[in-house]
Design an enzyme around this catalytic site. Structure first.
Site, PDB file in Angstrom:
ATOM      1  N   LYS A 106       0.811  -1.215   0.000  1.00 28.35           N
ATOM      2  CA  LYS A 106       0.000   0.000   0.000  1.00 28.35           C
ATOM      3  C   LYS A 106       0.845   1.266   0.000  1.00 28.35           C
ATOM      4  O   LYS A 106       0.351   2.344  -0.328  1.00 28.35           O
ATOM      5  CB  LYS A 106      -0.976  -0.021   1.164  1.00 28.35           C
ATOM      6  CG  LYS A 106      -1.996  -1.128   0.981  1.00 28.35           C
ATOM      7  CD  LYS A 106      -3.138  -1.039   1.938  1.00 28.35           C
ATOM      8  CE  LYS A 106      -4.219  -2.044   1.615  1.00 28.35           C
ATOM      9  NZ  LYS A 106      -3.855  -3.426   2.029  1.00 28.35           N
TER      10      LYS A 106
HETATM   11  C1  PLP Z   1      -4.559  -4.472   1.613  1.00 33.08           C
HETATM   12  C2  PLP Z   1      -3.834  -5.732   1.576  1.00 33.08           C
HETATM   13  C3  PLP Z   1      -4.251  -6.766   0.738  1.00 33.08           C
HETATM   14  C4  PLP Z   1      -5.498  -6.684  -0.092  1.00 33.08           C
HETATM   15  O1  PLP Z   1      -5.391  -5.721  -1.119  1.00 33.08           O
HETATM   16  P1  PLP Z   1      -6.705  -5.183  -1.825  1.00 33.08           P
HETATM   17  O2  PLP Z   1      -6.225  -4.144  -2.766  1.00 33.08           O
HETATM   18  O3  PLP Z   1      -7.563  -4.611  -0.751  1.00 33.08           O
HETATM   19  O4  PLP Z   1      -7.338  -6.338  -2.490  1.00 33.08           O
HETATM   20  C5  PLP Z   1      -3.480  -7.918   0.701  1.00 33.08           C
HETATM   21  N1  PLP Z   1      -2.379  -8.048   1.462  1.00 33.08           N
HETATM   22  C6  PLP Z   1      -1.966  -7.081   2.277  1.00 33.08           C
HETATM   23  C7  PLP Z   1      -0.760  -7.307   3.114  1.00 33.08           C
HETATM   24  C8  PLP Z   1      -2.666  -5.888   2.362  1.00 33.08           C
HETATM   25  O5  PLP Z   1      -2.243  -4.934   3.179  1.00 33.08           O
END
Ligand code: PLP
Length: 462
Positions: A106
């Site tokens: 993210k």
């Molecule tokens: C947010 C997150 C996901 C999921 O991603 P999305 O874009 O919400 O599908 C998977 N793994 C981790 C470690 C995350 O922080």
């Protein structure tokens, strides 16, 4: 580029308006009026381009004309001083997306978003308040991205008892322009509160509000960059060498770089990405990269027990449900927001041709963490392990003929550093090396305020 609401194809807004408001007035999500294509010269040289140059070429058409090229170039260089290595691990590839400051993918979206907001709001007097609902990793990445940015404050809502101690410190340990609310409910509750506040007329009159969830296009678009970079690399027959920050035990079978492995890189072959998914922002960004022309064969949508999308792909009927708690908590989403965006771009039939859904249990996730550590000396975090196991299942079913079954290069997206989930990973493997950014976060003090999962309580705080 013009953006439209997923619920109204008539009124277009600019990138600036789509990014700064987050959610369309009718409750829909903003989608670009078209997904642009890479120029031929870019498409054919993705494998030899620098990450920041790919970022520039990928993001540019989405933000023109509001962000001029020179400003965009500065933004991507200041946002991405870390890499996204594509490694060979065992019989397949792993795309490590956890080398940013909060050790989860993210960071790619949040860091660009913070810079874009700051640029788009230059010269504004009225402060901006950003509301974020998080199931774990978004809150930390957004808090880190916006920490200290003048004229912008952030309120993060997270579900009580459903985030790890480290995640809580990343969310609620910064202070300053970042405040944290511990909601007595689930992630879906947090998301509901944010949506309600963003839609509240009287609040909007008093405060300039925005959201920073993956429903925000300015977070989504930069996530297409690492898909294009990795696909380009794989298509050129290349992988990256193991980096210093790559948690791997020397001498594991995983020192195999993927070159001769079944699902490793092969020059001239498009890659299948396996995406551990929750809110489906990451997978949507992958679809954008594919549409832009990056050499991608298809996707595996890997979920934990929250299998709303795999069930939809199977049955054609979409049924949102309550989220269930699992050990891959950042994916505990029963009503994935970005599904609305996927459905705006693709029909069920179209989705089924490029995406296969697989759900993985906690027990299978644990087994995979254990097996990959044993066989490859490689630590997977629980989310990435869901991805690995989902790919295993398709491989075992022998679906090699079907698109996008596992045939040719297969890259598992590793969405978080395993040290972020040490309480789950370490009891079944060994001590995970902790990167310096996480060690620093661990020492912070948590300062958050608890609220019930009620809109009125949230509005009162705001
Ligand atoms: C947010 C997150 C996901 C999921 O991603 P999305 O874009 O919400 O599908 C998977 N793994 C981790 C470690 C995350 O922080």
């Amino acid at each position: 580029m013009r953006y439209f609401s997923t619920r109204n194809k008539n009124e277009g807004v600019s990138f600036a308006a789509a990014a700064l408001t987050g959610l369309a007035a009718d409750g829909g999500l903003f989608v670009p009026e078209e997904i642009p294509s890479y120029a031929g010269g870019v498409k054919n040289s993705l494998g030899n381009m620098d990450f920041c140059d790919i970022a520039l070429e990928t993001i540019k058409p989405f933000v023109t004309p509001e962000i001029p090229e020179a400003a965009l170039e500065d933004m991507v260089h200041s946002a991405y001083h870390f890499s996204a290595p594509l490694l060979g691990v065992g019989d397949r590839l792993v795309l490590e997306l956890f080398h940013g400051p909060t050790a989860a993918f993210k960071d790619f979206g949040a860091r660009f978003m913070a810079r874009a907001f700051s640029y788009l709001r230059r010269g504004e007097d009225r402060p901006l308040k950003i509301l974020v609902a998080t199931s774990g990793d978004t809150g930390g990445a957004v808090a880190d991205g916006f920490f200290g940015v003048e004229g912008i404050s952030v309120t993060v809502l997270y579900p009580r008892g459903r985030v790890s101690p480290l995640q809580e410190r990343q969310i609620a340990g910064l202070g300053g322009n970042i405040s944290a609310l511990e909601v007595e409910g689930s992630f879906d509750d947090c998301q509901r509160l944010v949506k309600a506040a963003l839609g509240d007329e009287s609040l909007r009159k008093r405060l300039t509000l925005s959201s920073a969830n993956s429903i925000n296009v300015s977070r989504l678009i930069p996530q297409a960059v690492y898909y294009a970079a990795a696909a380009g690399k794989a298509f050129a027959g290349k992988t990256d060498p193991d980096g210093e920050a790559t948690p791997r035990v020397k001498g594991g079978k995983g020192s195999n770089r993927g070159g001769g492995a079944d699902y490793g890189v092969r020059a001239g072959q498009a890659v299948t990405f396996c995406v551990p998914s929750g809110n489906f922002g990451n997978l949507t960004a992958g679809l954008y990269a594919m549409k832009m022309g990056a050499p991608i064969r298809g996707f595996i949508a890997a979920t934990n027990a929250n299998k709303t999308v795999p069930d939809y792909l199977e049955s054609g009927s979409y049924e949102a449900r309550l989220s269930q708690a699992t050990i891959s908590n950042a994916m505990d989403v029963g009503a994935p927001s970005n599904f609305e965006r996927m459905a705006a771009h693709f029909s069920w039939d179209e989705m089924r041709q490029i995406i296969r859904g697989v759900s993985v249990s906690d027990a299978e996730t644990r087994e995979t963490i254990k097996a990959i550590y044993r066989d490859c000396g490689y630590f997977l975090d629980p989310h990435s392990a869901v991805g690995w196991n989902a790919a295993d299942k398709l491989i075992k079913q022998g679906l090699s003929g079907k698109s996008p079954g596992p045939q040719g290069p297969l890259a598992i997206l590793s969405t978080a550093h395993p040290a972020k989930f040490a309480e789950t990973v370490e009891p079944i493997t060994a001590k995970v090396p902790v990167p310096p950014s996480l060690a620093r976060a661990m020492n912070r003090k948590v300062e958050s305020r608890a609220i019930p999962a009620e809109v009125s309580a949230f509005l009162e705080v705001l």
